[in-house]
Every structure is written in structure tokens, then in C-alpha cells.
Scaffold this motif. Structure first.
Motif, short mmCIF file in Angstrom:
data_model
loop_
_atom_site.label_atom_id
_atom_site.label_comp_id
_atom_site.label_asym_id
_atom_site.label_seq_id
_atom_site.Cartn_x
_atom_site.Cartn_y
_atom_site.Cartn_z
N VAL A 149 0.56 -1.22 0.43
CA VAL A 149 -0.06 0.23 -0.13
C VAL A 149 0.98 1.15 0.45
O VAL A 149 0.88 2.15 -0.76
CB VAL A 149 -0.84 0.38 1.58
N LYS A 150 1.38 0.94 0.74
CA LYS A 150 2.55 2.44 0.74
C LYS A 150 3.71 2.83 -0.20
O LYS A 150 3.50 3.76 -0.51
CB LYS A 150 3.99 2.09 2.10
N ASN A 151 4.19 1.20 -0.78
CA ASN A 151 4.40 1.82 -2.45
C ASN A 151 3.89 2.31 -3.61
O ASN A 151 4.47 3.25 -4.34
CB ASN A 151 5.25 0.41 -2.73
N VAL A 152 2.44 2.21 -3.45
CA VAL A 152 1.86 2.86 -4.37
C VAL A 152 1.46 3.90 -4.26
O VAL A 152 0.99 5.03 -5.23
CB VAL A 152 0.07 1.93 -4.56
N HIS A 153 1.33 4.81 -2.78
CA HIS A 153 1.39 5.77 -3.19
C HIS A 153 2.63 6.87 -2.15
O HIS A 153 2.27 7.02 -1.40
CB HIS A 153 -0.12 6.14 -1.42
N LEU A 243 6.25 10.33 3.94
CA LEU A 243 5.24 9.66 4.15
C LEU A 243 3.79 10.53 4.83
O LEU A 243 2.78 10.28 4.49
CB LEU A 243 4.94 8.55 5.25
N LYS A 244 3.83 11.20 6.09
CA LYS A 244 2.97 11.93 6.74
C LYS A 244 2.94 13.01 6.33
O LYS A 244 1.56 14.32 6.29
CB LYS A 244 3.70 11.67 8.34
N GLY A 245 3.59 13.80 5.10
CA GLY A 245 3.54 15.22 4.39
C GLY A 245 3.61 16.09 5.25
O GLY A 245 2.49 17.46 4.18
N PRO A 246 3.71 16.49 5.85
CA PRO A 246 3.92 17.67 6.73
C PRO A 246 4.41 18.81 5.56
O PRO A 246 4.01 20.56 5.83
CB PRO A 246 4.81 17.92 7.40
N ASP A 247 4.99 18.55 4.63
CA ASP A 247 5.19 19.65 3.43
C ASP A 247 4.91 20.03 2.91
O ASP A 247 3.87 21.32 2.87
CB ASP A 247 6.26 19.05 2.95
N VAL A 248 3.40 19.44 3.08
CA VAL A 248 2.17 20.18 2.12
C VAL A 248 1.73 20.88 2.90
O VAL A 248 0.98 22.29 2.35
CB VAL A 248 1.00 18.80 2.17
N HIS A 325 0.32 10.12 2.79
CA HIS A 325 0.45 9.67 1.46
C HIS A 325 -0.10 8.46 1.72
O HIS A 325 -0.80 7.83 0.82
CB HIS A 325 1.33 9.77 1.25
N SER A 326 -0.32 7.95 2.83
CA SER A 326 -0.51 6.87 3.61
C SER A 326 -0.96 6.58 4.89
O SER A 326 -0.40 6.99 5.73
CB SER A 326 0.03 5.33 2.30
N GLU A 327 -2.27 6.23 4.84
CA GLU A 327 -2.86 5.51 6.32
C GLU A 327 -3.32 5.03 6.72
O GLU A 327 -4.92 4.51 5.59
CB GLU A 327 -3.56 7.51 6.68
N SER A 328 -3.17 4.03 7.43
CA SER A 328 -3.90 3.38 7.65
C SER A 328 -5.83 3.43 8.34
O SER A 328 -6.42 2.94 8.07
CB SER A 328 -3.19 1.45 8.84
N PHE A 329 -5.22 4.47 9.10
CA PHE A 329 -6.35 5.45 9.39
C PHE A 329 -6.43 6.44 9.94
O PHE A 329 -6.85 7.17 9.45
CB PHE A 329 -6.98 4.33 10.68
N GLY A 330 -5.87 7.09 10.74
CA GLY A 330 -5.61 8.40 11.28
C GLY A 330 -6.25 8.60 12.31
O GLY A 330 -6.91 9.60 12.61
N ALA A 345 -8.11 16.53 5.38
CA ALA A 345 -7.38 15.35 5.11
C ALA A 345 -7.46 14.66 3.66
O ALA A 345 -8.08 15.45 2.94
CB ALA A 345 -7.73 14.20 6.14
N ALA A 346 -5.94 13.71 3.54
CA ALA A 346 -5.68 13.57 1.98
C ALA A 346 -6.89 12.25 1.88
O ALA A 346 -7.23 11.71 3.45
CB ALA A 346 -4.33 12.85 1.73
N ASN A 347 -7.95 12.63 0.89
CA ASN A 347 -8.69 10.82 0.80
C ASN A 347 -7.31 9.29 0.39
O ASN A 347 -8.01 8.98 -1.01
CB ASN A 347 -9.59 11.95 -0.01
N VAL A 348 -7.28 9.49 1.56
CA VAL A 348 -6.34 8.05 0.90
C VAL A 348 -6.33 7.04 2.30
O VAL A 348 -7.08 7.78 3.55
CB VAL A 348 -4.86 8.74 1.38
N GLY A 349 -6.28 5.81 2.24
CA GLY A 349 -6.55 5.05 2.92
C GLY A 349 -7.78 4.84 4.00
O GLY A 349 -9.00 5.01 3.61
N GLY A 350 -7.10 4.62 4.77
CA GLY A 350 -8.21 4.48 6.48
C GLY A 350 -9.33 6.10 6.29
O GLY A 350 -10.23 6.39 7.71
N LEU A 351 -8.48 7.76 6.13
CA LEU A 351 -8.58 8.67 6.52
C LEU A 351 -10.38 8.62 6.38
O LEU A 351 -10.92 9.93 7.51
CB LEU A 351 -8.25 9.87 6.31
#
Length: 438
Positions: A149-153, A243-248, A325-330, A345-351
Motif C-alpha cells: 500500500v505504501k509503495n503505491v502511494h 509519508l506524513k506530508g508535513p511539507d504539504v 500519502h498513506s494512512e491505515s486509519f488516522g 485530510a488526504a483522501n487516502v487509506g482509512g482517513l
């Protein structure tokens, strides 16, 4: 729901979390939402009558061998390799040593001391697989994050997860009697990306401490933290890694200032957390980025804090950004919403599950899109008030007692019909006399 007249819940569970201690401060190193999850679930299980021994690797000579967190919850530090200086990527070489340490602990009691093994993250799954097989008990495993999952995102500049991890995860998926996913989306990923048997996959959504994280006065929180009363506070909470995207958030804040120059006198960008993962090996340089974008004076870097102080930061914020970029839950999203603070939040994973009606979801990580979404919440009093109310209501459905109750159902199922073990065999194993381990 499970049949109350069916198999009883386990009397004692061995939980395995090799690479990070449930006692570690979340927000830096390898400590994050999983640490909170493991400790809170263990506490709730103990209060429901199931004792938990938490096995984790010793990382300091100062750590005692055994720590009783509360009645029924014990953390056992296992020596496996040098106490300090080992990265998570180097830990596969210490799994045999860790497993041997667990075996030595269990050797003080006859078979049947542990009814079940619950491992967290793939490294622990490898150890849990061996322990469960040796003790003749079911293995329940929670991935928390998955390499495929992480490698896809993958975030720009981040490093892909190694092939060895993918193989190790696939082995654990095959070996586990039950797999616990945080959300329905994660359950589908286990089936689609790892070929998991759908009949062995269950969903148990994580929870939140609804006592610590609760709505309160924004003005009081800001006064306690030294944040100006009239500030527009955008907040990031988490480990500082791509992975967590703080730069965004930093880029979006700069774009907001470009669009609204009047914000420069009031905007505060809080970045709360410590370097982790690839962010340790290759620092993200958020301070340099802020300087280049002309907002260095607006960004406030804060090291990880205790839970009550973290709750104050959530209450102080106008909006919390979760641009992963990837989050199993949030978990950060739910903690913030429990404090009545809206989330973008990013529209990914469990978010999407975590956020629900308590915030906005952004597709992708485009700076303009994030600036628009953050501005809509932080600079729109009516929008913020509506989302704040919905956020607090939505978070009420995520208590840790609920998570633990669902896990007990999964444990019952695993004890009733573990993979390759009959019901009769499972009951025979569970009824072996127990002993006390010192």
C-alpha cells in the motif's frame, strides 16, 4: 456479533510489538499511532477480564525488565541486539533473538499460560508466528501499515519499502488465524494485494481517549500554549517524514499568504512532532522550505508533547491538517475531532472513515487544492462551526472500549476455529492449567 454462549474470551494474551515500545512518546522515532493503539487496547482488554503481556524490544539499559502499567497489563522488555543504534530496517536480523527471549519468559510456566498471540506490524508478526506455533495457540495479526500500500502511494523523495518486507508480510498473512484491519478499505487491501482469505479478515476500528480529547475553550488553550488569541492556527501533528506530508501544509500555508497578504500578521503554522523513518536519514528540511517560501517567521516547530498538552494544541487550532500519502486509519484526525477541531485530510487509506463528516477530504496533494480547503475551514466561521460540531459528534463513535470489545469477538472466533486446528483441540489447549510468570 459473537454468541455469548460460545467460546470464552482468552484469559491472557501475549501482544508483540517488536520495533517500538507502547511506553514510548508518540510523535518521534518509530513511535506513533500504533503505540497508542496497543497500550489503550491492552488497558481496555484488562478491564474486560483479559490480561495482556506486551513484549517489546529493550532499547535502553535503564529500562526495567518488567513494567506493570496497571492491573492486568504488563510490559516485558526483551533483549535482542544492541539496546541503542539499531534502525527499524535492521531489526529483521534480531527477530530470532527476540523470539528466544519470549520463549524464555514463557518457559517459567506450563503450556497454556497464553491463550493467544496478537502481533502488531510485520516484524512482530514474524515473531508471533513462531510463538503461536510453539505454544499451540492462535495467531491474530494487525498490520497497521503495509508495504504494498505504501509503495503505491509513495511520497516524492521517499524510499520504497523493501522486497523483504513484502515477503515477510505475505508470510504473516498466510500464517495468521485471524487478520485485524482498521477499516473496510484496509480489509479489502489485505484481500486484493496479499491474497488474504476474506473469512479470516475482521475489522476493528481504532479508538480515541474521549476523556483526554474532548472539546474545550480555544481561548484557554491558546493562552496556555502562548498562541495569540486572534491567530489563524493551522496545525500538523505527527512524525516528520515524507509519508506524513508535513511539507504539504507548509506549501499550502505559503499559498494562503500569497492569496491573502493580510493573513501574514495572524497566521501561525504549528508543526508538532519529531523526525522519523526516512525523515531521520534524510531530514525533510521543513525550516529551509519555509524560509524559501518566505514564511519562516510563521512556522512554529514543537517537539512531541504529553497527551493533555496535545489536546490543548488541538483545541487551540482552527484546523488540523492530515496530508498523509498513506494512512491505515488516522488517529490524529480522530483525536483532533474529539476536541471539536475540524480536519482537512488526504483522501487516502482509512482517513475517509476517520474523518467522516468532521472535515474535508482532498484528492491528491496539490498545493492550490490544499490552500483552498484549509482556507475554507480556517477562514470561514460558519463552515468551521458546522464542521466542529459534526467532528465532536463523529468522534464519539470511536472509544477504545468499543475497539477492545470487537477484538474480543475476533479472539473468540480464533479460539473457536483457529486455522488448521479443530474446536476440540482449541478448547483442550485453552483449558491447560495456568501458572504465574514472575
Amino acid at each position: 456479533m459473537s454468541d455469548p454462549s460460545g467460546p470464552r474470551p482468552p484469559r491472557r494474551v501475549a501482544m508483540v510489538t517488536v520495533h517500538t515500545s507502547p511506553l514510548a512518546q508518540p510523535g518521534t522515532g518509530d513511535a506513533g499511532g500504533m503505540n497508542v493503539y496497543v497500550l489503550e487496547v491492552a488497558r481496555q482488554l484488562a478491564r474486560l477480564g483479559t490480561e495482556v503481556d506486551l513484549f517489546t524490544r529493550t532499547t535502553s539499559a535503564a529500562q526495567p525488565e518488567v513494567v506493570e502499567v496497571e492491573p492486568g497489563v504488563v510490559v516485558r522488555h526483551v533483549a535482542a541486539g544492541p539496546y541503542e543504534g539499531l534502525s527499524k530496517e535492521e531489526l529483521p536480523g534480531q527477530l530470532c533473538a527476540f523470539a528466544a527471549g519470549m520463549m524464555r519468559v514463557a518457559a517459567h510456566a506450563p503450556p497454556g499460560h497464553y491463550d493467544l498471540v496478537h502481533s502488531h506490524y510485520w516484524l512482530s508478526g514474524q515473531v508471533g508466528w513462531l510463538a503461536a506455533d510453539r505454544w499451540g495457540v492462535p495467531l491474530v495479526h494487525t498490520m497497521h501499515t503495509m508495504a504494498r500500500v505504501k509503495n503505491v502511494h509513495l511520497a516524492d523523495g521517499d524510499e520504497p519499502e523493501p522486497r523483504g518486507r513484502e515477503i515477510g508480510e505475505a508470510q504473516v498473512v498466510e500464517a495468521a488465524d485471524r487478520l485485524v484491519a482498521n477499516t473496510e478499505r484496509e480489509a479489502a487491501e489485505l484481500v486484493d494485494l496479499y491474497g488474504a482469505d476474506p473469512a479470516r479478515v475482521a475489522v476493528a476500528e481504532p479508538g480515541v481517549d474521549l476523556v483526554t480529547f474532548a472539546p474545550g475553550s480555544q481561548a484557554a488553550a491558546r493562552a496556555a500554549l502562548g498562541v495569540p488569541a486572534d491567530a489563524v492556527l493551522l496545525l500538523f501533528v505527527g512524525r516528520i517524514q515524507p509519508l506524513k506530508g508535513p511539507d504539504v501544509l507548509v506549501r499550502a500555508a505559503a499559498e494562503l499568504v500569497r492569496r491573502r497578504p493580510d493573513l501574514r500578521d495572524r497566521l501561525v503554522v504549528g508543526v508538532l512532532g519529531g523526525a522519523s523513518g526516512s525523515g531521520v536519514r534524510t531530514p525533510m528540511g521543513l525550516d529551509v522550505l519555509a524560509e524559501r517560501l518566505g514564511i519562516a517567521d510563521l512556522v512554529r516547530f514543537v517537539p512531541p508533547v504529553d497527551r493533555p498538552t496535545l489536546a490543548d494544541w488541538y483545541r487551540a487550532a482552527d484546523v488540523v491538517a492530515v496530508p498523509s500519502h498513506s494512512e491505515s486509519f488516522g488517529l490524529v484526525a480522530v483525536e483532533a475531532m474529539a476536541c471539536g477541531t475540524p480536519v482537512v485530510a488526504a483522501n487516502v487509506g482509512g482517513l475517509p472513515t476517520a474523518v467522516g463528516p468532521g472535515g474535508l477530504l482532498v484528492d491528491g496533494h496539490d498545493t492550490a487544492d490544499w490552500a483552498t480547503a484549509l482556507g475554507r475551514v480556517a477562514l470561514g466561521p460558519e463552515t468551521r462551526a458546522t464542521l466542529s460540531r459534526r467532528a465532536a459528534e463523529h468522534a464519539q463513535g470511536f472509544g477504545w472500549a468499543r475497539t477492545a470489545g470487537r477484538l474480543l469477538e475476533v479472539y473468540r472466533e480464533a479460539l473457536a476455529r483457529p486455522k488448521d486446528v479443530s474446536i476440540d483441540d482449541a478448547e483442550r489447549i485453552a483449558d491447560v492449567p495456568r501458572a504465574v510468570i514472575p
